[in-house]
Scaffold this motif. Structure first.
Motif, mmCIF file in Angstrom:
data_model
loop_
_atom_site.group_PDB
_atom_site.id
_atom_site.type_symbol
_atom_site.label_atom_id
_atom_site.label_comp_id
_atom_site.label_asym_id
_atom_site.label_seq_id
_atom_site.Cartn_x
_atom_site.Cartn_y
_atom_site.Cartn_z
ATOM 1 N N TRP A 289 -1.203 -4.201 1.769
ATOM 2 C CA TRP A 289 -0.583 -4.911 3.052
ATOM 3 C C TRP A 289 0.701 -5.250 2.643
ATOM 4 C CZ3 TRP A 289 -3.653 -6.735 7.261
ATOM 5 C CH2 TRP A 289 -2.997 -7.296 8.139
ATOM 6 N N PRO A 290 1.765 -4.670 3.353
ATOM 7 C CA PRO A 290 3.157 -5.029 3.004
ATOM 8 C C PRO A 290 3.459 -6.394 3.239
ATOM 9 C CG PRO A 290 3.020 -3.813 4.909
ATOM 10 C CD PRO A 290 1.635 -3.758 4.435
ATOM 11 N N GLU A 291 4.610 -6.765 2.621
ATOM 12 C CA GLU A 291 5.101 -8.177 2.850
ATOM 13 C C GLU A 291 6.005 -8.344 4.208
ATOM 14 O OE1 GLU A 291 4.896 -10.683 0.981
ATOM 15 O OE2 GLU A 291 3.776 -9.552 -0.544
ATOM 16 N N ARG A 292 5.970 -9.203 4.847
ATOM 17 C CA ARG A 292 6.200 -9.464 6.089
ATOM 18 C C ARG A 292 7.783 -9.221 6.186
ATOM 19 N NH1 ARG A 292 6.100 -15.106 9.540
ATOM 20 N NH2 ARG A 292 4.141 -14.160 10.162
ATOM 21 N N HIS A 293 8.613 -9.238 5.404
ATOM 22 C CA HIS A 293 10.156 -8.608 5.627
ATOM 23 C C HIS A 293 10.214 -7.346 5.510
ATOM 24 C CE1 HIS A 293 9.271 -9.229 1.090
ATOM 25 N NE2 HIS A 293 10.278 -8.369 1.047
ATOM 26 N N CYS A 294 9.177 -6.773 4.727
ATOM 27 C CA CYS A 294 9.250 -5.254 4.615
ATOM 28 C C CYS A 294 8.805 -4.684 5.888
ATOM 29 C CB CYS A 294 8.260 -4.882 3.501
ATOM 30 S SG CYS A 294 8.738 -5.281 1.950
ATOM 31 N N LEU A 295 7.722 -5.290 6.589
ATOM 32 C CA LEU A 295 7.250 -4.826 7.889
ATOM 33 C C LEU A 295 8.549 -4.973 9.100
ATOM 34 C CD1 LEU A 295 3.847 -6.407 8.150
ATOM 35 C CD2 LEU A 295 4.441 -3.888 8.286
ATOM 36 N N GLN A 296 9.179 -5.944 8.834
ATOM 37 C CA GLN A 296 10.371 -6.356 9.772
ATOM 38 C C GLN A 296 11.434 -5.571 9.732
ATOM 39 O OE1 GLN A 296 11.142 -10.634 9.429
ATOM 40 N NE2 GLN A 296 9.428 -11.240 10.547
#
Length: 500
Positions: A289-296
């Motif tokens: 599960w990627p980190e939120r900042h990577c997803l954004q």
């Protein structure tokens, strides 16, 4: 100790009657060397037989010669036996003063001619030396006769050199032809054998047998797992990984693969299981599960236009057929009314980029999508404000709301004849983006056809010392391998890369 010669009629001893040493040497019978090649064995055997025949003694046998039975140096021309491989040497067998007349003619002349030829080759660089003419013939030949003789000798030498050159050219051409034929046959053999040369340099073959886009990815995976793969006398680590990917990719029967790799059914089954265990242990973390900042940072434009940068995951379920369990309870738990057969159900989640970021353990086909979502642990990964895209069957608004997140599913008609305009637009937007998870599931099942087959009951049992089944490992490994390939959602070269 006094040594005596064993030749009949030869009473020579090491010491005379006054105790003075006699200037002679004594030599033992040659041995039969059986472990130095067929040629050496044949030559040494014939030499031992020749020595025994020259002795003419009934008490000396081939199979046994006493170490006290020796031959003195009087019976050799040079005073000692010749080298065992120099068969034309007169001292290869004792011939002098043997006490009987049944001795073969000496090879001294033949040995002398052979030695002379070898010396001539060194002196004249391999060319033939003209035979010397008798002095009386030279004195009688004068004038035109001498000139004619010189011409004939020169022509003879030129013809001989020409013949030798022709033979050399023909021999060299034949050797080159045989070497080229040998190289081609070896190349064909390498292509038929399932080793590195089988895939190297052939991208289409790599894609067909392994699912990878290039040979470099295959070798990179091999470098990371070969230290953990079991040792095998019949299979290399390359072949272990190759047969595992071939079975996942093409769903080839174990018996067929055992014939291809020339191993037993049991050996191949064991290698396949061990390789799946290693791949699961080494690469299982690549489904993460990627980190939120990577997803954004990597959010595709079609998602940001509709939901901003809040979409964290798109979820759906897929099923794999299994054999019918003998236990009635297990039979009821695995029966899927949707598929009409016994299945195992998995919940899969992908990022907006199309990478698989979550895969659950297997559940019986009877379990609902809502039950699996609430129990598999995916809700614990959500952060406040995240958006989850799902199908209508995922009635998980309350469960997702407990994590301060939001689920987006297509709207229901709820007893009305049709949806209003706003719901239609929202449903169209959600369906347009949620379809990506179905594309990933289709890629997963089409790339690894083993997921289409009916899995045996033994693959549903928990692995020893672990809380996952062998089928769970297979599914997770397939998800990892899909993540190693280009995304089916975003085309290569059109997406951003997270640099944070």
């Amino acid at each position: 100790m006094v040594r005596t010669c064993c030749v009949l009629g030869c009473n020579v001893r090491c010491y005379d009657r006054h105790g003075n040493k006699v200037g002679l040497s004594f030599y033992a019978f040659p041995t039969w060397k059986q472990r130095e090649g067929a040629h050496v064995s044949d030559v040494t055997k014939r030499r031992r037989l020749a020595w025994i025949a020259a002795m003419r003694r009934a008490d000396i046998k081939f199979c046994y010669v006493s170490r006290y039975q020796l031959v003195c140096s009087r019976h050799f021309h040079s005073g000692k036996p010749a080298y065992e491989m120099d068969q034309t040497n007169p001292d290869w067998v004792p011939t002098l003063h043997m006490g009987h007349s049944e001795i073969r003619t000496s090879h001294s002349d033949r040995h002398r001619r052979r030695t002379q030829r070898q010396q001539n080759k060194v002196l004249f660089g391999g060319k033939r030396q003209p035979h010397p003419q008798p002095q009386s013939l030279i004195l009688k030949v004068t004038g035109a006769d001498a000139e004619n003789i010189d011409i004939r000798e020169k022509q003879t030498e030129d013809q001989q050199l020409t013949n030798d050159c022709v033979h050399c050219v023909q021999s060299r051409a034949e050797i080159n032809r045989l070497l080229e034929e040998n190289r081609k046959l070896k190349s064909k053999l390498d292509k038929t054998e399932l080793n590195e040369n089988f895939l190297k340099g052939d991208t289409e073959k790599v894609k067909y047998y392994t699912g990878f886009t290039c040979f470099a990815i295959f070798m990179s995976v091999l470098e990371n797992v070969k230290a953990f793969l079991p040792a095998s006398k019949k299979l290399s680590h390359f072949q272990m990984l190759l047969l595992t990917l071939m079975r996942l990719r093409l769903d080839l029967p174990v018996q067929h693969l055992s014939y291809l790799f020339n191993v037993s059914y049991k050996t191949l089954s064991s290698v396949f299981s061990d390789t799946i265990d290693v791949l699961h242990a080494r690469f299982g973390i690549l489904v993460h599960w990627p980190e939120r900042h990577c997803l954004q940072a990597t959010m595709p434009p079609q998602f940001t236009d509709t939901f901003g940068n809040r979409v964290a995951i798109i979820v759906d379920c897929f099923e794999i057929r299994t054999e019918q369990p003998s236990n009635l309870k297990a039979r009821a738990q695995t029966y899927s009314h949707y598929k009409g057969t016994h299945t195992m159900k998995y919940l899969i989640g992908i990022t907006p980029q199309g990478a698989i970021s979550f895969i659950s353990k297997g559940w019986g086909g009877r379990a609902s999508d809502k039950h699996i979502t609430e129990q598999c642990g995916i809700l614990n990964k959500l952060l406040p404000g995240d958006v989850v895209l799902a199908d209508r069957g995922f009635d998980i608004r309350d469960a997702v709301g407990m994590m301060c997140a939001e689920v987006k599913i297509p709207a229901f008609t709820r007893g009305f004849c049709q949806l209003d305009a706003k719901d239609i637009e929202n449903t169209r937007a959600i369906a347009h983006l949620r379809i990506h998870v179905e594309r990933v599931i289709g890629s997963l099942r089409n790339k690894f056809k083993m997921l289409h087959t009916t899995m045996p009951i033994r693959s549903l049992l928990p692995c020893e010392g672990e809380d996952v089944t062998f089928l769970d490992k297979i599914v997770r490994v397939c998800c990892v391998l899909v993540n190693m390939c280009p995304s089916v959602v975003v085309k290569p070269g059109t997406h951003e890369t997270c640099t944070c």
